[in-house]
Design a protein around this motif. Structure first.
Motif, PDB file in Angstrom:
ATOM      1  N   ILE A   7      -5.196   8.851  -4.622  1.00 15.96           N
ATOM      2  CA  ILE A   7      -5.519   8.418  -5.990  1.00 15.96           C
ATOM      3  C   ILE A   7      -6.204   7.055  -5.893  1.00 15.96           C
ATOM      4  O   ILE A   7      -5.575   6.062  -5.513  1.00 15.96           O
ATOM      5  CB  ILE A   7      -4.227   8.356  -6.843  1.00 15.96           C
ATOM      6  CG1 ILE A   7      -3.606   9.771  -6.931  1.00 15.96           C
ATOM      7  CG2 ILE A   7      -4.531   7.789  -8.231  1.00 15.96           C
ATOM      8  CD1 ILE A   7      -2.250   9.825  -7.623  1.00 15.96           C
ATOM      9  N   GLY A  10     -11.593   3.610  -3.842  1.00 13.19           N
ATOM     10  CA  GLY A  10     -12.323   2.357  -3.597  1.00 13.19           C
ATOM     11  C   GLY A  10     -12.223   1.988  -2.122  1.00 13.19           C
ATOM     12  O   GLY A  10     -12.103   2.863  -1.256  1.00 13.19           O
ATOM     13  N   ARG A  11     -12.198   0.668  -1.857  1.00 12.54           N
ATOM     14  CA  ARG A  11     -12.192   0.202  -0.451  1.00 12.54           C
ATOM     15  C   ARG A  11     -11.026   0.780   0.336  1.00 12.54           C
ATOM     16  O   ARG A  11     -11.200   1.387   1.390  1.00 12.54           O
ATOM     17  CB  ARG A  11     -12.072  -1.331  -0.417  1.00 12.54           C
ATOM     18  CG  ARG A  11     -13.293  -2.074  -0.821  1.00 12.54           C
ATOM     19  CD  ARG A  11     -13.128  -3.552  -0.587  1.00 12.54           C
ATOM     20  NE  ARG A  11     -11.905  -4.115  -1.182  1.00 12.54           N
ATOM     21  CZ  ARG A  11     -11.476  -5.346  -0.997  1.00 12.54           C
ATOM     22  NH1 ARG A  11     -12.149  -6.160  -0.199  1.00 12.54           N
ATOM     23  NH2 ARG A  11     -10.402  -5.805  -1.579  1.00 12.54           N
ATOM     24  N   GLY A  13      -8.799   3.137  -0.535  1.00 17.86           N
ATOM     25  CA  GLY A  13      -8.698   4.601  -0.601  1.00 17.86           C
ATOM     26  C   GLY A  13      -9.551   5.239   0.491  1.00 17.86           C
ATOM     27  O   GLY A  13      -9.132   6.191   1.161  1.00 17.86           O
ATOM     28  N   PRO A  35     -11.410   8.046 -11.481  1.00 22.58           N
ATOM     29  CA  PRO A  35     -12.139   8.240 -12.744  1.00 22.58           C
ATOM     30  C   PRO A  35     -13.570   7.725 -12.673  1.00 22.58           C
ATOM     31  O   PRO A  35     -14.415   8.123 -13.478  1.00 22.58           O
ATOM     32  CB  PRO A  35     -11.316   7.441 -13.759  1.00 22.58           C
ATOM     33  CG  PRO A  35     -10.521   6.486 -12.960  1.00 22.58           C
ATOM     34  CD  PRO A  35     -10.302   7.091 -11.630  1.00 22.58           C
ATOM     35  N   THR A  75      -4.293  -2.376  -8.860  1.00 25.50           N
ATOM     36  CA  THR A  75      -2.876  -2.749  -8.899  1.00 25.50           C
ATOM     37  C   THR A  75      -2.204  -2.423 -10.236  1.00 25.50           C
ATOM     38  O   THR A  75      -1.064  -1.965 -10.256  1.00 25.50           O
ATOM     39  CB  THR A  75      -2.749  -4.263  -8.594  1.00 25.50           C
ATOM     40  OG1 THR A  75      -3.292  -4.488  -7.301  1.00 25.50           O
ATOM     41  CG2 THR A  75      -1.320  -4.741  -8.636  1.00 25.50           C
ATOM     42  N   THR A  77      -2.270  -0.050 -12.056  1.00 23.52           N
ATOM     43  CA  THR A  77      -1.909   1.360 -12.264  1.00 23.52           C
ATOM     44  C   THR A  77      -0.743   1.809 -11.367  1.00 23.52           C
ATOM     45  O   THR A  77      -0.228   2.909 -11.543  1.00 23.52           O
ATOM     46  CB  THR A  77      -3.113   2.277 -11.947  1.00 23.52           C
ATOM     47  OG1 THR A  77      -3.408   2.172 -10.537  1.00 23.52           O
ATOM     48  CG2 THR A  77      -4.355   1.894 -12.728  1.00 23.52           C
ATOM     49  N   LYS A  96      -0.018  -2.117  -1.783  1.00 25.46           N
ATOM     50  CA  LYS A  96       0.616  -3.338  -2.291  1.00 25.46           C
ATOM     51  C   LYS A  96      -0.226  -3.912  -3.407  1.00 25.46           C
ATOM     52  O   LYS A  96      -1.442  -3.721  -3.378  1.00 25.46           O
ATOM     53  CB  LYS A  96       0.824  -4.377  -1.195  1.00 25.46           C
ATOM     54  CG  LYS A  96      -0.330  -4.674  -0.236  1.00 25.46           C
ATOM     55  CD  LYS A  96      -1.642  -5.154  -0.702  1.00 25.46           C
ATOM     56  CE  LYS A  96      -1.815  -6.450  -1.352  1.00 25.46           C
ATOM     57  NZ  LYS A  96      -3.247  -6.800  -1.626  1.00 25.46           N
ATOM     58  N   GLY A 122       2.320  -0.355   1.155  1.00 21.55           N
ATOM     59  CA  GLY A 122       1.246  -0.573   2.136  1.00 21.55           C
ATOM     60  C   GLY A 122       1.162  -1.974   2.734  1.00 21.55           C
ATOM     61  O   GLY A 122       0.097  -2.600   2.669  1.00 21.55           O
TER      62      GLY A 122
HETATM   63  N1  LIG Z   1      -3.140  -3.149   2.346  1.00 18.32           N
HETATM   64  C1  LIG Z   1      -4.326  -3.696   2.364  1.00 18.32           C
HETATM   65  O1  LIG Z   1      -4.774  -4.228   3.363  1.00 18.32           O
HETATM   66  C2  LIG Z   1      -5.188  -3.640   1.143  1.00 18.32           C
HETATM   67  C3  LIG Z   1      -6.543  -3.965   1.244  1.00 18.32           C
HETATM   68  C4  LIG Z   1      -7.322  -3.877   0.090  1.00 18.32           C
HETATM   69  C5  LIG Z   1      -6.741  -3.509  -1.108  1.00 18.32           C
HETATM   70  N2  LIG Z   1      -5.410  -3.247  -1.179  1.00 18.32           N
HETATM   71  C6  LIG Z   1      -4.785  -2.856  -2.469  1.00 18.32           C
HETATM   72  O2  LIG Z   1      -5.298  -1.587  -2.821  1.00 18.32           O
HETATM   73  C7  LIG Z   1      -5.549  -1.516  -4.210  1.00 18.32           C
HETATM   74  C8  LIG Z   1      -7.022  -1.154  -4.430  1.00 18.32           C
HETATM   75  O3  LIG Z   1      -7.828  -2.177  -3.879  1.00 18.32           O
HETATM   76  P1  LIG Z   1      -9.346  -1.899  -3.462  1.00 18.32           P
HETATM   77  O4  LIG Z   1      -9.774  -3.116  -2.753  1.00 18.32           O
HETATM   78  O5  LIG Z   1      -9.489  -0.576  -2.815  1.00 18.32           O
HETATM   79  O6  LIG Z   1     -10.018  -1.884  -4.916  1.00 18.32           O
HETATM   80  P2  LIG Z   1     -11.321  -1.102  -5.369  1.00 18.32           P
HETATM   81  O7  LIG Z   1     -11.676  -1.726  -6.666  1.00 18.32           O
HETATM   82  O8  LIG Z   1     -12.314  -1.044  -4.270  1.00 18.32           O
HETATM   83  O9  LIG Z   1     -10.795   0.391  -5.605  1.00 18.32           O
HETATM   84  C9  LIG Z   1      -9.904   0.763  -6.613  1.00 18.32           C
HETATM   85  C10 LIG Z   1     -10.313   2.149  -7.077  1.00 18.32           C
HETATM   86  O10 LIG Z   1      -9.298   2.645  -7.940  1.00 18.32           O
HETATM   87  C11 LIG Z   1      -9.961   3.414  -8.934  1.00 18.32           C
HETATM   88  N3  LIG Z   1      -9.067   3.623 -10.079  1.00 18.32           N
HETATM   89  C12 LIG Z   1      -8.803   2.777 -11.102  1.00 18.32           C
HETATM   90  N4  LIG Z   1      -7.939   3.384 -11.969  1.00 18.32           N
HETATM   91  C13 LIG Z   1      -7.676   4.616 -11.448  1.00 18.32           C
HETATM   92  C14 LIG Z   1      -6.871   5.710 -11.856  1.00 18.32           C
HETATM   93  N5  LIG Z   1      -6.181   5.667 -13.008  1.00 18.32           N
HETATM   94  N6  LIG Z   1      -6.841   6.828 -11.082  1.00 18.32           N
HETATM   95  C15 LIG Z   1      -7.529   6.893  -9.927  1.00 18.32           C
HETATM   96  N7  LIG Z   1      -8.325   5.884  -9.496  1.00 18.32           N
HETATM   97  C16 LIG Z   1      -8.384   4.760 -10.254  1.00 18.32           C
HETATM   98  C17 LIG Z   1     -11.216   2.611  -9.248  1.00 18.32           C
HETATM   99  O11 LIG Z   1     -12.191   3.422  -9.869  1.00 18.32           O
HETATM  100  C18 LIG Z   1     -11.639   2.166  -7.852  1.00 18.32           C
HETATM  101  O12 LIG Z   1     -12.531   3.086  -7.254  1.00 18.32           O
HETATM  102  C19 LIG Z   1      -5.152  -2.876  -4.793  1.00 18.32           C
HETATM  103  O13 LIG Z   1      -3.863  -2.755  -5.326  1.00 18.32           O
HETATM  104  C20 LIG Z   1      -5.134  -3.800  -3.592  1.00 18.32           C
HETATM  105  O14 LIG Z   1      -4.155  -4.824  -3.721  1.00 18.32           O
HETATM  106  C21 LIG Z   1      -4.638  -3.283  -0.081  1.00 18.32           C
END
Ligand SMILES: NC(=O)c1ccc[n+]([C@@H]2O[C@H](COP(=O)([O-])OP(=O)(O)OC[C@H]3O[C@@H](n4cnc5c(N)ncnc54)[C@H](O)[C@@H]3O)[C@@H](O)[C@H]2O)c1
Length: 336
Positions: A7, A10-11, A13, A35, A75, A77, A96, A122
């Protein structure tokens, strides 16, 4: 073979998608939901061999073939999707932090009770080969009693200002990994936090109400002291080092580099810079953490870090925020 749904594409995922395909046995990604799925992301998902793409994560929750979900969306969500996934009977790997609001995390803890479902957060750095070696040395008593823990954690470049505005602030977004690392390396809890912060990297971060540079000291329940230094910008790359000093010695790890080559010539002696960022430094760790999550499902074991391990670093982050705001050390008992 465990079928999983991801779910959020993004980065992070995409990182988990790729690592499940290339590094995790016993799991296959059946569906990816986002979405805001665009052509580029959909092409990536297809390249990874994923069967289904959807804009609605309920398609994943309603699919009886899918046993586990990875929550990789933004975060705000995480706790809500966690609650829905628990209701749908799915095992959960949640990025996280679970939430910035302790009551929302408590609701997830409550909902999990008696379900037998696995929940993992995570905190990938626990699965980094270097940090695992440090923890092992501490756990085996090879440095005696732990007295000082030092963590340096500096990003190569700050995130976008839009990200900063919704990140919950540096302590809950970035330092949260270091708070978890302090717990992991020490094997005990913090009792008191004192934070100093500054805005030295980008004035727009200050205008958004956040800091980009910080030093945080923590008093631990075993009497040891931990210190974390953070910056949102290190001109030489992703600077991730730790040291644990004890009564009988010290164990420390430096940065990972692409090679250990050292060039010596008339201009000087030069080694490689640290790897650029988390996508380079922690790719193996991401694979390892999800492998352990899948292993916990397959062999009905505890996950290596559960929902309470998701809660504690948030408490530490909130204490650091309060400390900075009020200019004084804050007891964790003031936050819980
Ligand atoms: N553990 C790690 O090293 C690490 C690294 C980066 C990010 N994160 C965490 O991962 C999460 C995402 O960060 P990111 O950098 O990938 O952000 P991002 O903005 O690149 O990706 C987030 C994605 O979630 C999607 N999204 C939003 N609402 C949604 C929903 N209801 N259903 C499905 N998808 C939905 C967005 O469209 C987007 O594509 C954050 O909570 C961040 O703290 C963790």
């Amino acid at each position: 073979m465990i079928k999983v749904g991801i779910i959020g594409a993004g980065r992070i995922g995409k990182v988990h998608m790729e690592s499940i395909v290339t590094r995790v046995h016993d799991a296959v990604v059946k569906t990816v939901a986002d979405p805001f799925m665009n052509e580029e992301t959909e092409a990536f998902v297809r390249r990874m061999g994923v069967e289904n793409v959807t804009r609605d994560y309920h398609d994943i929750l309603n699919d009886p073939e899918i046993q586990a979900v990875l929550i990789c969306s933004s975060t705000d969500t995480h706790s809500e999707i966690s609650l829905e996934a628990i209701k749908a009977g799915k095992h959960i790997f949640c990025e996280k932090p679970i939430d910035h609001d302790l009551e929302k995390i408590a609701a997830v803890i409550e909902a999990l009770k008696g379900t037998g479902l696995k929940y993992q957060v995570g905190f990938n750095r626990r699965f980094d080969h270097n940090f695992m070696a440090v923890r092992k040395a501490v756990e085996e008593g090879r440095i005696g009693r732990t007295e000082i823990i030092k963590i340096t954690s500096r990003d190569p470049e700050p995130p976008s200002i839009d990200y900063v505005k919704v990140s919950g602030g540096m302590f809950l977004d970035m330092t949260i990994h270091d708070f978890d690392m302090v717990r992991y390396l020490s094997g005990c809890e913090a009792v008191k936090v004192y934070a100093e912060g500054a805005n030295l990297v980008d004035p727009r971060i200050g205008e958004a109400g956040d800091v980009d540079t910080a030093v945080i000291t923590l008093q631990m329940e075993d009497g040891s002291i931990a210190v974390i230094d953070n910056s949102r910008r290190a001109s030489y790359g992703y600077d991730q080092r730790v040291e644990v000093f004890g009564s009988d010695g010290m164990v420390a790890v430096g940065n990972d580099t692409d090679s250990t080559a050292v060039l010596s010539n008339a201009s000087g002696v030069t080694a490689e810079k640290p790897q650029f960022f988390f996508l380079q430094r922690y790719m193996d760790a991401y694979g390892r953490e999800v492998s352990e999550f899948i292993d916990a499902i397959v062999n009905d074991k505890e996950t290596p870090l559960g929902v309470v391990d998701g809660l504690k670093p948030v408490v530490m982050g909130l204490a650091a925020q309060k400390s900075l705001r009020e200019g004084r050390p804050v007891l964790l008992s003031e936050i819980m």
